[in-house]
Write a protein that holds these residues in place. Structure first.
Motif, PDB file in Angstrom:
ATOM      1  N   SER A   2       0.918  -1.281   0.004  1.00  0.00           N
ATOM      2  CA  SER A   2       0.194   0.029   0.173  1.00  0.00           C
ATOM      3  C   SER A   2       0.760   1.279  -0.152  1.00  0.00           C
ATOM      4  O   SER A   2       2.069   1.225   0.574  1.00  0.00           O
ATOM      5  CB  SER A   2      -0.875  -0.050   1.186  1.00  0.00           C
ATOM      6  OG  SER A   2      -1.633  -1.088   1.120  1.00  0.00           O
ATOM      7  N   PHE A  25      -6.448   7.802   1.962  1.00  0.00           N
ATOM      8  CA  PHE A  25      -6.460   7.607   0.441  1.00  0.00           C
ATOM      9  C   PHE A  25      -5.201   6.470   0.191  1.00  0.00           C
ATOM     10  O   PHE A  25      -4.083   7.012   0.500  1.00  0.00           O
ATOM     11  CB  PHE A  25      -6.277   8.645  -0.202  1.00  0.00           C
ATOM     12  CG  PHE A  25      -6.446   8.642  -1.786  1.00  0.00           C
ATOM     13  CD1 PHE A  25      -7.596   8.937  -2.401  1.00  0.00           C
ATOM     14  CD2 PHE A  25      -5.188   8.322  -2.570  1.00  0.00           C
ATOM     15  CE1 PHE A  25      -7.653   8.821  -3.902  1.00  0.00           C
ATOM     16  CE2 PHE A  25      -5.359   8.064  -3.904  1.00  0.00           C
ATOM     17  CZ  PHE A  25      -6.422   8.225  -4.616  1.00  0.00           C
ATOM     18  N   ASP A  27      -3.350   3.719  -2.089  1.00  0.00           N
ATOM     19  CA  ASP A  27      -3.104   3.314  -3.454  1.00  0.00           C
ATOM     20  C   ASP A  27      -2.583   1.674  -3.210  1.00  0.00           C
ATOM     21  O   ASP A  27      -1.526   1.480  -2.774  1.00  0.00           O
ATOM     22  CB  ASP A  27      -2.162   3.833  -4.225  1.00  0.00           C
ATOM     23  CG  ASP A  27      -1.913   3.480  -5.715  1.00  0.00           C
ATOM     24  OD1 ASP A  27      -2.575   2.681  -6.196  1.00  0.00           O
ATOM     25  OD2 ASP A  27      -0.957   3.971  -6.252  1.00  0.00           O
ATOM     26  N   LEU A  96      -8.006   1.476  -5.357  1.00  0.00           N
ATOM     27  CA  LEU A  96      -7.793   3.004  -4.587  1.00  0.00           C
ATOM     28  C   LEU A  96      -8.830   2.695  -3.290  1.00  0.00           C
ATOM     29  O   LEU A  96     -10.084   2.183  -3.484  1.00  0.00           O
ATOM     30  CB  LEU A  96      -8.212   4.166  -5.164  1.00  0.00           C
ATOM     31  CG  LEU A  96      -7.526   4.307  -6.671  1.00  0.00           C
ATOM     32  CD1 LEU A  96      -7.917   5.721  -7.169  1.00  0.00           C
ATOM     33  CD2 LEU A  96      -6.060   4.344  -6.036  1.00  0.00           C
ATOM     34  N   ILE A 173      -4.008   8.484 -11.877  1.00  0.00           N
ATOM     35  CA  ILE A 173      -3.942   6.999 -11.719  1.00  0.00           C
ATOM     36  C   ILE A 173      -2.763   6.897 -12.682  1.00  0.00           C
ATOM     37  O   ILE A 173      -1.710   6.168 -12.612  1.00  0.00           O
ATOM     38  CB  ILE A 173      -5.285   6.503 -12.218  1.00  0.00           C
ATOM     39  CG1 ILE A 173      -6.388   6.676 -11.096  1.00  0.00           C
ATOM     40  CG2 ILE A 173      -4.935   4.985 -12.261  1.00  0.00           C
ATOM     41  CD1 ILE A 173      -7.654   6.300 -11.474  1.00  0.00           C
ATOM     42  N   ARG A 187       0.571   8.733 -10.441  1.00  0.00           N
ATOM     43  CA  ARG A 187       0.339   8.807  -8.828  1.00  0.00           C
ATOM     44  C   ARG A 187       0.743  10.134  -7.915  1.00  0.00           C
ATOM     45  O   ARG A 187       1.187   9.948  -6.871  1.00  0.00           O
ATOM     46  CB  ARG A 187       1.463   7.865  -8.470  1.00  0.00           C
ATOM     47  CG  ARG A 187       0.877   6.173  -8.151  1.00  0.00           C
ATOM     48  CD  ARG A 187      -0.107   5.721  -9.244  1.00  0.00           C
ATOM     49  NE  ARG A 187      -0.800   4.502  -9.226  1.00  0.00           N
ATOM     50  CZ  ARG A 187      -1.291   3.694  -9.898  1.00  0.00           C
ATOM     51  NH1 ARG A 187      -1.932   4.140 -10.919  1.00  0.00           N
ATOM     52  NH2 ARG A 187      -2.181   2.607  -9.257  1.00  0.00           N
TER      53      ARG A 187
END
Length: 217
Positions: A2, A25, A27, A96, A173, A187
């Motif tokens: 992550s 948040f 990723d 996400l 993204i 990113r």
């Protein structure tokens, strides 16, 4: 694996405790066979935006679902629930994970998912989550809106939002875009507040998410 934008789990940074009511948040990448075991939540709006792969969802509300690329799911944890998610495919799951603080506390827990096929989202900003109930997006217990963008190069998007108690978080993204002179690549993210509007210039074909949330309760 992550990547955390804000303090979460073992990553703690006093200067990064969220952005307005956007609490988390992440990723996330989940390898084949991996996942998150059964665990609890209360009073949080939890959104998963699937970017790649196939993941199951099971919860104590009785839902047993499979979500794949272009699906979005949301849970209003409310008075409390438990859930688990696992990669059930052969490729990495990429998604996400977004947590937003709720407007109303201790509501009845709820789950919802919607499908947003990429082919139908080209060169438009598509609402995926809104505080207004409807059949084309997921509903959230908060004055918030989440939108996905998928644009060709050299497009321009003017984004206007209610300035009262609002802020916007943009996450790229993939691709490259510029917001009011600030370049964002794959990113990268940018927080925006204290304005009525801003402009996104798409430098390369880009996929991105725009999250609009209150600054505070």
């Amino acid at each position: 694996m992550s990547n955390f934008s804000f303090s979460f789990s073992s990553y703690q940074d006093p200067a990064r405790k969220g952005f307005g009511l956007l609490h988390t948040f992440n990723d996330d990448v989940v390898k084949a066979g991996g996942g998150f075991g059964l665990h609890p939540h209360t009073n949080m709006e939890i959104i998963s935006v699937m970017l790649q792969g196939k993941m199951n969802h099971k919860d104590t509300m009785g839902y047993a679902e499979v979500v794949e690329k272009d699906w979005v799911q949301i849970m209003s944890a409310g008075t409390g629930l438990r859930h688990e998610e696992h990669n059930i495919g052969e490729e990495d799951v990429q998604f996400l994970q977004i947590w937003i603080e709720p407007k109303l506390q201790n509501i009845t827990p709820r789950y919802q998912k919607r499908y947003f096929p990429e082919a139908k989202r080209k060169n438009q900003l598509t609402t995926i989550v809104s505080n207004e109930e409807g059949i084309t997006h997921c509903w959230i217990n908060q004055n918030a809106k989440l939108s996905l963008g998928y644009f060709d190069a050299q497009q321009k998007i003017n984004y206007a939002f209610p300035p009262l108690n609002k802020c916007v978080y943009v996450f790229v993204i993939d691709g490259s875009l510029t917001i009011n002179g600030t370049i964002l690549n794959k990113r990268d993210a940018l927080g925006i507040w204290d304005c009525n509007e801003f402009t996104l210039h798409i430098e390369q074909e880009s996929r991105f998410i725009v999250i609009e949330v209150p600054i505070n309760h």
